[in-house]
Design a protein around this motif. Sequence first.
Motif, PDB file in Angstrom:
ATOM      1  N   ARG A 178       0.832  -1.199   0.000  1.00  0.00           N
ATOM      2  CA  ARG A 178       0.000   0.000   0.000  1.00  0.00           C
ATOM      3  C   ARG A 178       0.868   1.252   0.000  1.00  0.00           C
ATOM      4  O   ARG A 178       2.007   1.229   0.463  1.00  0.00           O
ATOM      5  N   ARG A 184       7.061   1.312   7.220  1.00  0.00           N
ATOM      6  CA  ARG A 184       6.067   1.667   8.235  1.00  0.00           C
ATOM      7  C   ARG A 184       5.104   2.726   7.707  1.00  0.00           C
ATOM      8  O   ARG A 184       5.443   3.504   6.812  1.00  0.00           O
ATOM      9  N   THR A 185       3.932   2.773   8.302  1.00  0.00           N
ATOM     10  CA  THR A 185       2.936   3.779   7.942  1.00  0.00           C
ATOM     11  C   THR A 185       3.508   5.182   8.147  1.00  0.00           C
ATOM     12  O   THR A 185       4.054   5.488   9.206  1.00  0.00           O
ATOM     13  N   HIS A 186       3.405   6.024   7.128  1.00  0.00           N
ATOM     14  CA  HIS A 186       3.852   7.425   7.167  1.00  0.00           C
ATOM     15  C   HIS A 186       5.332   7.567   7.532  1.00  0.00           C
ATOM     16  O   HIS A 186       5.763   8.589   8.070  1.00  0.00           O
ATOM     17  N   GLN A 187       6.132   6.548   7.206  1.00  0.00           N
ATOM     18  CA  GLN A 187       7.534   6.537   7.623  1.00  0.00           C
ATOM     19  C   GLN A 187       8.308   7.748   7.117  1.00  0.00           C
ATOM     20  O   GLN A 187       8.987   8.432   7.892  1.00  0.00           O
ATOM     21  N   LYS A 238       2.429   3.778  16.067  1.00  0.00           N
ATOM     22  CA  LYS A 238       1.121   4.212  15.578  1.00  0.00           C
ATOM     23  C   LYS A 238       0.135   4.155  16.731  1.00  0.00           C
ATOM     24  O   LYS A 238      -0.123   3.083  17.281  1.00  0.00           O
ATOM     25  N   VAL A 275       1.079   8.819  13.859  1.00  0.00           N
ATOM     26  CA  VAL A 275       2.365   8.126  13.952  1.00  0.00           C
ATOM     27  C   VAL A 275       3.383   9.092  14.520  1.00  0.00           C
ATOM     28  O   VAL A 275       3.417  10.270  14.138  1.00  0.00           O
ATOM     29  N   ASP A 319       0.102   5.682   0.710  1.00  0.00           N
ATOM     30  CA  ASP A 319      -0.913   6.606   1.186  1.00  0.00           C
ATOM     31  C   ASP A 319      -1.769   7.145   0.044  1.00  0.00           C
ATOM     32  O   ASP A 319      -1.319   7.238  -1.103  1.00  0.00           O
TER      33      ASP A 319
END
Length: 315
Positions: free
Chosen positions: A139, A237-240, A194, A204, A141
Motif C-alpha cells: 500500500r 512503516r505507515t507514514h515513515q 502508531k 504516527v 498513502d
Amino acid sequence: MANVKLIDVTEEDAGQRVDNFLMRHLRKAPRTLIYRIIRKGEVRVNKGRVKANTRLNAGDVVRIPPVSVPDKVEIVESDIPYAQLKRIEDSIMYEDNDLMVINKPSGVAVHGGGGINWGLIEVVRVLRPLAKRLELVHRIDRDTSGCILIAKKASILKELHAQIRADKWDKRYLAIVTGQWPKKVQKVDLPLRKDHLPDGGWKVSVADDGKVAISFFKIEQHLKGCDLVSVKLKTGRTHQIRVHALAFGCPLLGDDRYGDHEVNKKYRPMGMKRLALHAQFLGFTHPGTGEWMLMEAPMYADFTQIIEALSLSKS
C-alpha cells in the motif's frame, strides 16, 4: 446481522497478514471496523487473540465475528465514473498474466472503506472482470503518487510478500521537504509508533517503544525554500518518510497532517495542492519468470511543475 464465520486458511493464503485476510473476506467493511474487531479480540486464530500483522499458516482456523456488511459486493461499472476508470487504465505501466504495476495518481486511495466508496483495487477489478483474484501486494498513502503492485494470483501474491519480508524489494521515493535537509543526515533510524485516538483516528510518532523504521535520504536538488530528496526505504512503516522528515524539522511540502499549514498555503498557488511524495522506483523479482524488474513511475505534472517553478525562482 451475519453469523460467526470459521474460515480455514489454505496454502494459497499462508503467509498473509490477518488484516489483509479480513479485508478480502469483508470487502465493504471500513478499515477502522476491521482494526477495531481485531483490537477487541473478536477475531481469533485457532481460538487465540491475534494482532493485525499476525501471519497466517495453512491449516489455521480464523474466526470472523458477525459484522453488518454483505459477504460479497459486486461493483458494477456504473458505480465508478468512466473518467476515473480511464484515468486508472491510462496509469497502468506494466501488465502480464501474473501482475500489474500502476502509477497511482495522488488522491486515489488504494482501496475503499472508511467513507470512501471505491479505491484503486475496486477500479482495477472493474477494469479486469475476468481476473479471478486481484489483490494489492502493498500500500501507499492516498495522497502519495507512484508505483503500486497488484497480484493476479494467490501464488504470486504469496511469493511477493515473501520477498518483502526477506527485504528483497527496492523501494525509492522522491519528496520535496520544506527547509534545507541537513547534509550530514543520510540514514534515519528512528522507531515509529502508531497510536489510535479516541475519535477513531490515529497518528504516527517517533517513540522508543515503536517499531524499527529505517530510511535513507539523499539531497537531489536545492530549491527555493525547499529541497528535493530521494528516499530509499529499508522498512515500510505507515507514514515513515513523512514522520522521519518531520523529526529533522523538514516536513514534506503539502503534508496536511504533519506539515506546516502556512508554508503549504504559500506554495499552493504554484500548483502543488497535495503531498509532495512520489513512489518513483519499485524493484522486485518477478515470481513467474525469475526476472529482476525495476519499474520507474514518471512524475505527474504538478510535481514536475513545482520543481521547475522553485528552480527558476531561485536567486
